[in-house]
Design a protein around this motif. Structure first.
Motif, PDB file in Angstrom:
ATOM      1  N   ARG A 113       0.816  -1.218   0.000  1.00  0.00           N
ATOM      2  CA  ARG A 113       0.000   0.000   0.000  1.00  0.00           C
ATOM      3  C   ARG A 113       0.846   1.263   0.000  1.00  0.00           C
ATOM      4  O   ARG A 113       0.479   2.246  -0.639  1.00  0.00           O
ATOM      5  CB  ARG A 113      -0.913   0.020   1.232  1.00  0.00           C
ATOM      6  CG  ARG A 113      -2.008  -1.024   1.212  1.00  0.00           C
ATOM      7  CD  ARG A 113      -2.978  -0.780   2.344  1.00  0.00           C
ATOM      8  NE  ARG A 113      -2.295  -0.680   3.639  1.00  0.00           N
ATOM      9  CZ  ARG A 113      -2.867  -0.266   4.763  1.00  0.00           C
ATOM     10  NH1 ARG A 113      -4.130   0.103   4.754  1.00  0.00           N
ATOM     11  NH2 ARG A 113      -2.193  -0.224   5.887  1.00  0.00           N
ATOM     12  N   CYS A 134      -0.575   3.686  -3.313  1.00  0.00           N
ATOM     13  CA  CYS A 134      -2.002   3.780  -3.014  1.00  0.00           C
ATOM     14  C   CYS A 134      -2.248   4.576  -1.742  1.00  0.00           C
ATOM     15  O   CYS A 134      -3.343   5.110  -1.545  1.00  0.00           O
ATOM     16  CB  CYS A 134      -2.600   2.384  -2.875  1.00  0.00           C
ATOM     17  SG  CYS A 134      -2.506   1.371  -4.366  1.00  0.00           S
ATOM     18  N   GLU A 135      -1.257   4.635  -0.898  1.00  0.00           N
ATOM     19  CA  GLU A 135      -1.410   5.316   0.388  1.00  0.00           C
ATOM     20  C   GLU A 135      -0.110   6.001   0.798  1.00  0.00           C
ATOM     21  O   GLU A 135       0.974   5.433   0.645  1.00  0.00           O
ATOM     22  CB  GLU A 135      -1.827   4.294   1.452  1.00  0.00           C
ATOM     23  CG  GLU A 135      -2.070   4.864   2.835  1.00  0.00           C
ATOM     24  CD  GLU A 135      -2.454   3.789   3.843  1.00  0.00           C
ATOM     25  OE1 GLU A 135      -2.346   4.047   5.060  1.00  0.00           O
ATOM     26  OE2 GLU A 135      -2.855   2.695   3.405  1.00  0.00           O
ATOM     27  N   LYS A 136      -0.212   7.228   1.240  1.00  0.00           N
ATOM     28  CA  LYS A 136       0.839   8.000   1.895  1.00  0.00           C
ATOM     29  C   LYS A 136       1.972   8.478   0.976  1.00  0.00           C
ATOM     30  O   LYS A 136       2.155   9.674   0.790  1.00  0.00           O
ATOM     31  CB  LYS A 136       1.441   7.200   3.061  1.00  0.00           C
ATOM     32  CG  LYS A 136       2.518   7.958   3.838  1.00  0.00           C
ATOM     33  CD  LYS A 136       3.113   7.106   4.934  1.00  0.00           C
ATOM     34  CE  LYS A 136       4.212   7.871   5.658  1.00  0.00           C
ATOM     35  NZ  LYS A 136       4.817   7.047   6.738  1.00  0.00           N
ATOM     36  N   HIS A 163      -1.765   8.991   6.525  1.00  0.00           N
ATOM     37  CA  HIS A 163      -3.203   8.715   6.632  1.00  0.00           C
ATOM     38  C   HIS A 163      -3.969   9.280   5.431  1.00  0.00           C
ATOM     39  O   HIS A 163      -5.023   9.906   5.577  1.00  0.00           O
ATOM     40  CB  HIS A 163      -3.766   9.303   7.937  1.00  0.00           C
ATOM     41  CG  HIS A 163      -3.103   8.780   9.164  1.00  0.00           C
ATOM     42  ND1 HIS A 163      -2.044   9.436   9.775  1.00  0.00           N
ATOM     43  CD2 HIS A 163      -3.315   7.653   9.888  1.00  0.00           C
ATOM     44  CE1 HIS A 163      -1.651   8.740  10.824  1.00  0.00           C
ATOM     45  NE2 HIS A 163      -2.396   7.650  10.916  1.00  0.00           N
ATOM     46  N   THR A 164      -3.422   9.078   4.245  1.00  0.00           N
ATOM     47  CA  THR A 164      -4.041   9.605   3.031  1.00  0.00           C
ATOM     48  C   THR A 164      -4.066   8.533   1.958  1.00  0.00           C
ATOM     49  O   THR A 164      -3.039   7.924   1.662  1.00  0.00           O
ATOM     50  CB  THR A 164      -3.269  10.836   2.511  1.00  0.00           C
ATOM     51  OG1 THR A 164      -3.267  11.851   3.514  1.00  0.00           O
ATOM     52  CG2 THR A 164      -3.912  11.377   1.245  1.00  0.00           C
ATOM     53  N   LEU A 165      -5.243   8.309   1.380  1.00  0.00           N
ATOM     54  CA  LEU A 165      -5.394   7.403   0.250  1.00  0.00           C
ATOM     55  C   LEU A 165      -5.326   8.202  -1.048  1.00  0.00           C
ATOM     56  O   LEU A 165      -5.865   9.306  -1.128  1.00  0.00           O
ATOM     57  CB  LEU A 165      -6.725   6.661   0.314  1.00  0.00           C
ATOM     58  CG  LEU A 165      -6.951   5.762   1.537  1.00  0.00           C
ATOM     59  CD1 LEU A 165      -8.359   5.170   1.504  1.00  0.00           C
ATOM     60  CD2 LEU A 165      -5.919   4.656   1.593  1.00  0.00           C
ATOM     61  N   GLU A 185      -6.977  12.854  -3.299  1.00  0.00           N
ATOM     62  CA  GLU A 185      -6.611  12.253  -2.017  1.00  0.00           C
ATOM     63  C   GLU A 185      -7.807  12.221  -1.073  1.00  0.00           C
ATOM     64  O   GLU A 185      -8.729  13.033  -1.182  1.00  0.00           O
ATOM     65  CB  GLU A 185      -5.469  13.039  -1.374  1.00  0.00           C
ATOM     66  CG  GLU A 185      -4.200  13.087  -2.192  1.00  0.00           C
ATOM     67  CD  GLU A 185      -3.129  13.936  -1.547  1.00  0.00           C
ATOM     68  OE1 GLU A 185      -1.942  13.735  -1.866  1.00  0.00           O
ATOM     69  OE2 GLU A 185      -3.473  14.816  -0.727  1.00  0.00           O
TER      70      GLU A 185
END
Length: 320
Positions: A113, A134-136, A163-165, A185
Motif C-alpha cells: 500500500r 495507493c497510500e501516503k 493517513h491519506t489514500l 486524495e
C-alpha cells in the motif's frame, strides 16, 4: 532460500498502453505491458512497420508513462512495478530492444500500500516524474541532461502525507513554470480513530496540487480543494500558450474542470437511454490530443457502461 516463479505461457492481459516516438524520426509507436512482458510496436499504417522485440521484466508492471526532454527528438518510457524501483527505458535501434538506462530503488518489493509504483505522472515538459503509492507515499524525480546530452535522474524528493489514500495523479501543464502535480486524495485520519463510523461516512476527497521548486529542489503542497467523493480519475488540460491549464476531474456522472484561482466548470456525462437511473457512469480512461493548428484540444474519455463506449469533448482556450 528464495523462490522465483515463472509460467509456461506468457501473460496476455494488457495492463495499460502508451504511445510516443521512441525510435526517433516521424513515426508514432505504442507500448503495452503484459504483466511481466512489455511489447512495443509501430502502427500498421506505417509502411514496413514491425513489432519491436518484447522486453522481459522480472516484476509485475503496474504503470507506464512516456516523456520527452525539452528539445529532444524521441521519447523515453518510465515503468512502475512491484519491484520497489523506478525504471527508465530507451529504445535501441541497432538491437531492436529497450535498454534500461536508469534504475533507482526506493522501497521494498511487492505490491504494498505505501510503496510507490501504482501511479505515475509526468510533467508535460518532461522535467520531472512523480511515482505514487495507493497510500501516503509519493516521490518526485527531477529529469535532466548532462554535458554529454545523456538523461540524468535526481535523488527522490518526498511528497508524503500520512493517513491519506490516493486515487489518481497527473502532471499539470503550467508551461515552463515550476512543475506541478495533481492528486485526488482522501484523509482517513479521523475515520481511523472513530469506532462509530460517522467520520468515515463524512470523509471528503480533495484535489491537491504539489509544486516542485526547481530552484530550492523541494516539493510542497500548493493548493487543495474539495472534490466530489465519486472522483476517480484526473486528466491533464493543456496549459501555457496551448490552453487554460488545470485538470479535468472525472467523477461519477460528471466531469469537472478545476484549477487554482478559476471557477469550476461541470459537465454531465451522457447516459444511454436504457441505463438504469440508479446506476452511475464512471470514466475509466482518457486521452488528450493537442491540435497544432488550433487553440483547442481534443479529449477522448472512455466510459464504463454495459458495453465500452466513448465520449469526446473539446477543451478551448478559456474555461469561462
Amino acid at each position: 532460500m528464495y523462490l522465483y516463479s515463472l509460467t509456461l505461457q506468457r501473460p496476455t492481459g494488457i495492463v495499460c498502453a502508451i504511445n510516443g516516438n521512441f525510435s526517433g524520426g516521424k513515426v508514432q509507436e505504442s507500448s503495452s505491458p503484459e504483466a511481466r512482458f512489455s511489447i512495443s510496436f509501430a502502427p500498421m499504417t506505417t509502411v514496413g512497420s514491425k513489432p519491436f522485440s518484447p522486453s522481459k521484466f522480472s516484476a509485475a508492471i503496474r504503470s507506464l508513462a512516456q516523456f520527452r526532454l525539452t528539445g529532444a527528438q524521441k521519447d523515453y518510457i518510465v515503468v512502475g512495478s512491484d519491484s520497489g524501483r523506478i525504471v527508465i527505458l530507451d529504445y535501441n535501434k541497432e538491437k531492436n530492444v529497450f535498454d534500461k538506462i536508469h534504475q533507482e530503488t526506493f522501497g521494498k518489493s511487492g505490491c504494498r500500500r505505501i510503496v510507490p509504483g501504482q501511479y505515475l505522472a509526468i510533467d508535460p515538459k518532461g522535467r520531472a516524474v512523480m511515482i505514487g503509492a495507493c497510500e501516503k507515499q509519493k516521490l518526485v524525480y527531477v529529469l535532466n541532461r548532462d554535458t554529454a546530452a545523456r538523461l540524468t535522474i535526481s535523488s527522490p524528493l518526498e511528497a508524503h502525507k500520512s493517513h491519506t489514500l490516493v486515487y489518481s495523479i497527473c502532471g499539470v501543464d503550467c508551461g515552463f513554470e515550476n512543475p506541478i502535480f495533481a492528486a485526488i486524495e482522501l484523509d482517513y485520519s479521523e475515520a481511523d480513530q472513530d469506532s462509530t463510523g460517522m467520520a468515515a461516512s463524512e470523509a471528503q476527497k480533495h484535489l491537491t496540487f504539489y509544486e516542485l521548486d526547481l530552484g530550492l529542489n523541494h516539493v510542497s503542497r500548493k493548493w487543495s480543494d474539495q472534490v466530489d467523493n465519486g472522483a476517480n480519475l484526473l486528466v491533464t488540460v493543456p496549459g501555457g500558450a496551448d490552453g487554460p491549464s488545470g485538470v479535468l476531474v472525472c467523477a461519477e456522472n460528471f466531469v469537472i474542470y478545476k484549477n487554482q484561482g478559476q471557477q469550476d466548470v461541470r459537465a454531465v456525462i451522457p447516459r444511454r437511454a436504457d441505463l438504469p437511473a440508479e446506476r452511475g457512469v464512471l470514466i475509466v480512461s482518457a486521452a488528450m490530443h493537442k491540435l497544432k493548428s488550433s487553440s483547442s484540444s481534443f479529449c477522448r474519455l472512455s466510459m464504463e457502461i454495459y458495453l465500452r463506449s466513448h465520449w469526446s469533448m473539446m477543451v478551448t482556450g478559456s474555461p469561462n
